[in-house]
Design a protein around this motif. Sequence first.
Motif, short mmCIF file in Angstrom:
data_model
loop_
_atom_site.label_atom_id
_atom_site.label_comp_id
_atom_site.label_asym_id
_atom_site.label_seq_id
_atom_site.Cartn_x
_atom_site.Cartn_y
_atom_site.Cartn_z
N ALA A 155 0.80 -1.07 0.00
CA ALA A 155 -0.07 0.07 -0.10
C ALA A 155 0.84 1.16 0.01
CB ALA A 155 -0.85 0.05 1.12
N ALA A 156 2.01 1.25 0.57
CA ALA A 156 2.98 2.42 0.70
C ALA A 156 3.34 2.54 -0.40
CB ALA A 156 4.03 2.22 1.78
N HIS A 157 4.04 1.50 -1.34
CA HIS A 157 4.42 1.80 -2.63
C HIS A 157 3.32 2.07 -3.51
CE1 HIS A 157 8.37 -0.25 -2.05
NE2 HIS A 157 7.79 -1.59 -1.91
N ALA A 158 2.06 1.90 -3.38
CA ALA A 158 1.06 2.24 -4.10
C ALA A 158 0.71 3.74 -4.03
CB ALA A 158 -0.23 1.46 -4.02
N GLU A 159 1.05 4.28 -2.86
CA GLU A 159 0.85 5.85 -2.68
C GLU A 159 1.70 6.54 -3.32
OE1 GLU A 159 -0.01 7.81 1.22
OE2 GLU A 159 -0.49 5.67 2.06
N PHE A 160 2.81 6.11 -3.37
CA PHE A 160 3.89 6.72 -4.08
C PHE A 160 3.89 6.55 -5.75
CE2 PHE A 160 6.86 6.59 -0.49
CZ PHE A 160 7.03 7.93 -0.28
N ALA A 161 3.24 5.58 -5.97
CA ALA A 161 3.14 5.29 -7.56
C ALA A 161 1.99 6.33 -7.95
CB ALA A 161 2.61 4.11 -7.69
N ALA A 162 0.87 6.26 -7.10
CA ALA A 162 -0.19 7.38 -7.37
C ALA A 162 0.17 8.86 -7.36
CB ALA A 162 -1.39 6.99 -6.17
N ALA A 163 1.22 9.18 -6.64
CA ALA A 163 1.67 10.49 -6.61
C ALA A 163 2.50 10.74 -8.09
CB ALA A 163 2.60 10.55 -5.50
N GLY A 164 2.89 9.88 -8.57
CA GLY A 164 3.57 10.08 -9.85
C GLY A 164 5.10 9.30 -9.76
N ALA A 165 5.58 8.70 -9.04
CA ALA A 165 6.71 7.98 -8.75
C ALA A 165 6.86 6.94 -10.00
CB ALA A 165 6.89 7.43 -7.70
N GLN A 166 7.80 6.88 -10.96
CA GLN A 166 7.76 5.70 -11.93
C GLN A 166 8.63 4.74 -11.51
OE1 GLN A 166 9.16 9.36 -14.27
NE2 GLN A 166 8.25 8.23 -15.87
N VAL A 167 9.28 4.80 -10.04
CA VAL A 167 10.12 3.65 -9.80
C VAL A 167 9.78 3.47 -8.17
CG1 VAL A 167 12.39 2.89 -9.09
CG2 VAL A 167 11.97 4.44 -10.95
N ALA A 168 9.34 2.17 -7.98
CA ALA A 168 9.16 1.76 -6.84
C ALA A 168 10.45 0.94 -6.09
CB ALA A 168 8.14 0.69 -6.65
N THR A 169 11.11 1.61 -5.01
CA THR A 169 12.28 0.98 -4.34
C THR A 169 11.91 0.09 -3.32
OG1 THR A 169 13.24 3.19 -5.05
CG2 THR A 169 14.52 1.82 -3.62
N THR A 170 12.56 -0.96 -3.37
CA THR A 170 11.82 -1.96 -2.59
C THR A 170 12.13 -1.87 -1.11
OG1 THR A 170 13.78 -3.37 -2.83
CG2 THR A 170 12.04 -3.64 -4.42
N ALA A 171 11.61 -2.56 -0.16
CA ALA A 171 11.84 -2.52 1.22
C ALA A 171 12.78 -3.19 1.79
CB ALA A 171 10.52 -2.91 2.25
N SER A 172 13.90 -3.65 0.78
CA SER A 172 15.01 -4.71 1.24
C SER A 172 16.07 -3.83 1.72
CB SER A 172 15.35 -5.39 -0.07
OG SER A 172 15.43 -4.50 -1.21
N TYR A 173 16.16 -2.67 2.01
CA TYR A 173 17.29 -1.81 2.32
C TYR A 173 18.09 -2.43 3.30
CZ TYR A 173 19.80 2.27 3.81
OH TYR A 173 20.97 3.12 4.38
N GLN A 174 17.36 -2.86 4.39
CA GLN A 174 17.81 -3.28 5.72
C GLN A 174 17.69 -4.95 5.97
OE1 GLN A 174 16.76 -0.92 8.98
NE2 GLN A 174 18.61 -1.27 10.18
N VAL A 175 17.33 -5.50 5.06
CA VAL A 175 17.20 -7.03 5.00
C VAL A 175 18.80 -7.52 4.71
CG1 VAL A 175 16.17 -8.99 4.02
CG2 VAL A 175 14.90 -7.04 4.09
N SER A 176 19.06 -8.50 5.90
CA SER A 176 20.33 -8.99 5.94
C SER A 176 20.31 -10.44 6.44
CB SER A 176 21.41 -8.00 6.66
OG SER A 176 21.18 -8.07 8.01
N TYR A 177 21.15 -11.14 6.12
CA TYR A 177 21.16 -12.58 6.54
C TYR A 177 21.45 -12.64 8.15
CZ TYR A 177 20.55 -13.77 1.93
OH TYR A 177 19.97 -13.87 0.73
N ASP A 178 22.32 -11.75 8.54
CA ASP A 178 22.74 -11.97 10.03
C ASP A 178 21.75 -11.02 10.89
OD1 ASP A 178 23.64 -9.54 8.65
OD2 ASP A 178 25.82 -9.57 9.35
N GLY A 179 21.40 -10.12 10.32
CA GLY A 179 20.30 -9.14 10.95
C GLY A 179 18.96 -9.94 11.31
N LEU A 180 18.50 -10.64 10.26
CA LEU A 180 17.19 -11.31 10.44
C LEU A 180 17.69 -12.68 10.93
CD1 LEU A 180 15.50 -10.30 7.00
CD2 LEU A 180 14.53 -10.05 9.25
#
Length: 291
Positions: free
Chosen positions: A49-74
Amino acid sequence: MAHLTEMLAAGPIVLDGGLGTLLESRGHDLSSSLWSARLLAEQPDEVRAAHAEFAAAGAQVATTASYQVSYDGLGAAGFDDAGVDALLQRSIRLAREAGAPLVAASVGPFGAARADGSEYTGDYGVGVAELRAWHRRRLHVLADAGPDLLAVETVPSPAEVEAMCAEIEGLGVPVWVSLSAASTGFDADSLAAALRGAASAEGVVAVGVNCCPPESVLSALAEVEVDIPFVAYPNSGERWIAADRRWAGDGGAVVGLVDVWLDAGVRLVGGCCRTTPADIADVAARVAQRR
């Protein structure tokens, strides 16, 4: 790659804004060390839903929520490696389902997984070989999951730029490499040298800066001559007061500088921390006037 090339040929591309900022505004607590990775696992519909809000605002790129996803952290939170792979793959699927034309798989720096502020200094106490090994599996899993490009972002030091550029060779996915212009791991000369070096790496289609004050973008790029476009997505203009754990100052500074950045060669433009769908709508309107 063809789709990205066609879009760039048509004019500047509008990126999204601060995904974490938007998720917090939707009522989610992102204060744990897992940050938005927790929502990927527990409330994926909210990420979509958050990605969709940005797309509706005119964003042409959705940047994924993987920024902080890591094998040691998770891993410390009970996930095995296969479970982390699944979250990385889910991050791309959710972004794709939100409707933006392009999906950029976010690849944050080593320090982001530490959640200790070292992503703003690059002072990790590890070398290039160790950084390459740490990033390797995540890069391959994200590339194999079918994004339009990888967003290697908020890189805070020359050593990590070297490590990540070495590891993206042969992935077969376009990459933008964005450095943290606010990091103490760079001075003006080393930042410019790192941008030039990244621009020559295999697969890199844009270089630039993010997660920095808006007024620092132009100075970071001014002395850099490369043959590929620049990417710029700074913070809103507010400043983080670490002692009080709060933001202060005025936001909304990004749109007022968009024309200056486009004149300097920026072709992918958006926002980072504290930038909202309303900010991205303003950026999109300004870019539309320039096309």
